[in-house]
Design a protein around this motif. Structure first.
Motif, mmCIF file in Angstrom:
data_model
loop_
_atom_site.group_PDB
_atom_site.id
_atom_site.type_symbol
_atom_site.label_atom_id
_atom_site.label_comp_id
_atom_site.label_asym_id
_atom_site.label_seq_id
_atom_site.Cartn_x
_atom_site.Cartn_y
_atom_site.Cartn_z
ATOM 1 N N ASP A 33 0.834 -1.210 0.000
ATOM 2 C CA ASP A 33 0.000 0.000 0.000
ATOM 3 C C ASP A 33 0.868 1.259 0.000
ATOM 4 O OD1 ASP A 33 -2.639 -1.324 0.329
ATOM 5 O OD2 ASP A 33 -1.762 -1.969 2.224
ATOM 6 N N VAL A 34 2.002 1.181 0.694
ATOM 7 C CA VAL A 34 2.932 2.306 0.770
ATOM 8 C C VAL A 34 4.347 1.758 0.605
ATOM 9 C CG1 VAL A 34 3.805 4.238 2.149
ATOM 10 C CG2 VAL A 34 1.418 3.487 2.410
ATOM 11 N N ILE A 35 5.155 2.431 -0.202
ATOM 12 C CA ILE A 35 6.559 2.064 -0.337
ATOM 13 C C ILE A 35 7.404 3.247 0.119
ATOM 14 C CG2 ILE A 35 8.430 1.335 -1.861
ATOM 15 C CD1 ILE A 35 6.390 0.141 -3.725
ATOM 16 N N ALA A 36 8.155 3.051 1.196
ATOM 17 C CA ALA A 36 9.058 4.085 1.706
ATOM 18 C C ALA A 36 10.437 3.763 1.149
ATOM 19 C CB ALA A 36 9.073 4.073 3.233
ATOM 20 N N ALA A 37 10.894 4.576 0.196
ATOM 21 C CA ALA A 37 12.131 4.289 -0.526
ATOM 22 C C ALA A 37 13.201 5.333 -0.220
ATOM 23 C CB ALA A 37 11.871 4.254 -2.031
ATOM 24 N N GLU A 38 14.427 4.859 -0.001
ATOM 25 C CA GLU A 38 15.539 5.774 0.255
ATOM 26 C C GLU A 38 15.707 6.746 -0.905
ATOM 27 O OE1 GLU A 38 20.226 5.656 1.652
ATOM 28 O OE2 GLU A 38 19.289 3.846 0.849
ATOM 29 N N ASP A 39 15.534 6.264 -2.130
ATOM 30 C CA ASP A 39 15.607 7.110 -3.325
ATOM 31 C C ASP A 39 14.498 6.641 -4.256
ATOM 32 O OD1 ASP A 39 16.197 8.201 -5.891
ATOM 33 O OD2 ASP A 39 18.296 8.456 -5.315
ATOM 34 N N THR A 40 13.493 7.469 -4.428
ATOM 35 C CA THR A 40 12.335 7.052 -5.233
ATOM 36 C C THR A 40 12.707 6.817 -6.693
ATOM 37 O OG1 THR A 40 11.729 9.384 -5.609
ATOM 38 C CG2 THR A 40 10.724 8.265 -3.719
ATOM 39 N N ARG A 41 13.704 7.540 -7.190
ATOM 40 C CA ARG A 41 14.126 7.334 -8.581
ATOM 41 C C ARG A 41 14.767 5.967 -8.755
ATOM 42 N NH1 ARG A 41 17.654 12.668 -8.734
ATOM 43 N NH2 ARG A 41 18.126 11.690 -6.715
ATOM 44 N N VAL A 59 6.823 7.079 -1.197
ATOM 45 C CA VAL A 59 7.311 8.258 -0.480
ATOM 46 C C VAL A 59 8.821 8.124 -0.272
ATOM 47 C CG1 VAL A 59 5.119 8.622 0.707
ATOM 48 C CG2 VAL A 59 6.888 7.223 1.785
ATOM 49 N N SER A 60 9.492 9.251 -0.236
ATOM 50 C CA SER A 60 10.931 9.227 0.009
ATOM 51 C C SER A 60 11.187 8.946 1.488
ATOM 52 C CB SER A 60 11.565 10.560 -0.396
ATOM 53 O OG SER A 60 10.979 11.633 0.320
ATOM 54 N N PHE A 61 12.257 8.221 1.766
ATOM 55 C CA PHE A 61 12.554 7.818 3.142
ATOM 56 C C PHE A 61 14.066 7.735 3.326
ATOM 57 C CE2 PHE A 61 12.422 4.591 6.701
ATOM 58 C CZ PHE A 61 11.734 5.391 7.601
ATOM 59 N N TYR A 62 14.731 8.876 3.147
ATOM 60 C CA TYR A 62 16.186 8.923 3.316
ATOM 61 C C TYR A 62 16.508 9.532 4.682
ATOM 62 C CZ TYR A 62 15.304 13.641 1.436
ATOM 63 O OH TYR A 62 14.808 14.899 1.201
ATOM 64 N N GLU A 63 17.788 9.533 5.030
ATOM 65 C CA GLU A 63 18.211 9.876 6.391
ATOM 66 C C GLU A 63 17.668 11.214 6.878
ATOM 67 O OE1 GLU A 63 22.362 10.248 9.020
ATOM 68 O OE2 GLU A 63 22.426 9.979 6.850
ATOM 69 N N THR A 87 15.804 0.309 0.562
ATOM 70 C CA THR A 87 16.888 1.277 0.452
ATOM 71 C C THR A 87 17.535 1.136 -0.923
ATOM 72 O OG1 THR A 87 18.448 -0.260 1.470
ATOM 73 C CG2 THR A 87 17.305 1.266 2.931
ATOM 74 N N ASP A 88 18.592 1.913 -1.161
ATOM 75 C CA ASP A 88 19.227 1.877 -2.484
ATOM 76 C C ASP A 88 19.817 0.505 -2.781
ATOM 77 O OD1 ASP A 88 18.545 4.496 -2.673
ATOM 78 O OD2 ASP A 88 20.559 5.294 -2.372
ATOM 79 N N ALA A 89 20.327 -0.163 -1.748
ATOM 80 C CA ALA A 89 20.927 -1.485 -1.927
ATOM 81 C C ALA A 89 21.089 -2.145 -0.565
ATOM 82 C CB ALA A 89 22.289 -1.381 -2.613
ATOM 83 N N GLY A 90 20.846 -3.447 -0.509
ATOM 84 C CA GLY A 90 21.028 -4.166 0.745
ATOM 85 C C GLY A 90 19.837 -4.069 1.676
ATOM 86 N N MET A 91 20.111 -4.312 2.946
ATOM 87 C CA MET A 91 19.051 -4.432 3.954
ATOM 88 C C MET A 91 18.771 -3.125 4.685
ATOM 89 S SD MET A 91 16.837 -6.320 5.470
ATOM 90 C CE MET A 91 17.300 -7.983 4.938
ATOM 91 N N PRO A 92 17.513 -2.679 4.742
ATOM 92 C CA PRO A 92 17.163 -1.489 5.523
ATOM 93 C C PRO A 92 17.623 -1.635 6.971
ATOM 94 C CG PRO A 92 15.323 -2.155 4.147
ATOM 95 C CD PRO A 92 16.352 -3.256 4.044
#
Length: 279
Positions: A33-41, A59-63, A87-92
């Motif tokens: 339903d919602v994706i919190a991504a470190e970098d949406t691009r 939604v963006s979810f960076y530091e 996140t961009d790569a690996g484990m949140p």
């Protein structure tokens, strides 16, 4: 009637090769339903490579915005929605956004699950050729010289293999400092661009790696450092060290165990020797 809460899903994403994505990750990207991504691009690029289209809100979810995003994400979870964190790569949460949201969910007893997958830490460890039975993860190496020296000093007696991240702009100075503090003969491995086209693992002593890095190193870097060799010291030689730490406020039992373990001697014998020296 109160609806049941949703679920927080932490998902590991490929380090570089999209082929490492799990089937569960692909399904989650298309159904959350919602994706919190470190970098949406980067999320859009990954989704395209995987042949899946996000149907939920992204939604963006960076530091820098992680804390500010918590109230809305928690509200969504309380309302029964599935929130996927990538996140961009690996484990949140592993040197990436995610920990604060997990902690908040734990506090409210909201459901949390994890989709396992790629991790630079374990990938580099497996490739390093160094002992993997016991290891510690140190995150990113400190940037400031003074803090870095203090941090390296703490690793002097660390028996476990240590894994940490470093910037390509600082890796040369880091390796040089490490050789100076830990000794040029300590073994290490510099892993860069893991799973990507130009993946490279350079193994050697810290002195050798420091010289190699002077030519310049590019890409995402993970360093694996050999643990310290057991100290060759007798019980009587260790008594002053334990006594000094105890005088500074530490517990005798704890200090004796730590020092004995690092030196490879009996904790019981060292403890008894310290008590005997007090008489």
């Amino acid at each position: 009637m109160t609806s049941s809460p949703g679920r927080l899903v932490l998902a590991a994403t490929p380090l570089g090769d999209p082929g490492d994505a799990s089937a569960r990750l692909i399904e989650a990207v298309g159904s959350a339903d919602v994706i919190a991504a470190e970098d949406t691009r980067r999320l859009r690029t990954l989704a395209s490579a995987l042949g899946v289209s996000p149907t939920g809100r992204v939604v963006s979810f960076y530091e820098d915005v992680e804390t500010a995003r918590l109230p809305k994400l928690l509200e969504a979870l309380r309302g029964g929605e599935t929130v996927l964190v990538v996140t961009d790569a690996g484990m949140p949460s592993v040197s990436d956004p995610g920990f604060r949201l997990v902690a908040a969910c734990v506090e409210e007893d909201l459901p949390i699950t994890c989709l396992p997958g790629p991790s630079a830490v374990t990938t580099a460890l497996a490739l390093s050729g160094l002992p993997c039975d016991r290891f510690c993860f140190e995150g990113f190496a400190p940037r400031k010289p003074g803090e870095r020296t203090k941090w390296l000093t703490e690793l002097v007696a660390e028996r476990r293999t240590a894994v940490f991240f470093e910037s390509p702009h600082r890796i040369a100075s880091l390796l040089s400092d490490a050789a100076a503090v830990l000794g040029g003969s300590r073994r290490a491995a510099v892993c860069r661009e893991l799973t990507k086209t130009y993946e490279e693992v350079k193994r050697g002593t810290l002195a050798e790696l420091a010289e190699w890095a002077e030519e310049g190193v590019r890409g995402e870097i993970t360093v694996v450092l050999e643990g310290a060799a057991p100290r060759q010291a007798s019980v009587p030689e260790l008594v002053p060290e334990v006594a000094e730490r105890v005088a500074a406020g530490e517990r005798l039992k704890t200090v004796a165990a730590e020092v004995a373990s690092a030196a490879g001697v009996s904790t019981k014998e060292l403890y008894a020797a310290v008590l005997a020296a007090r008489k």
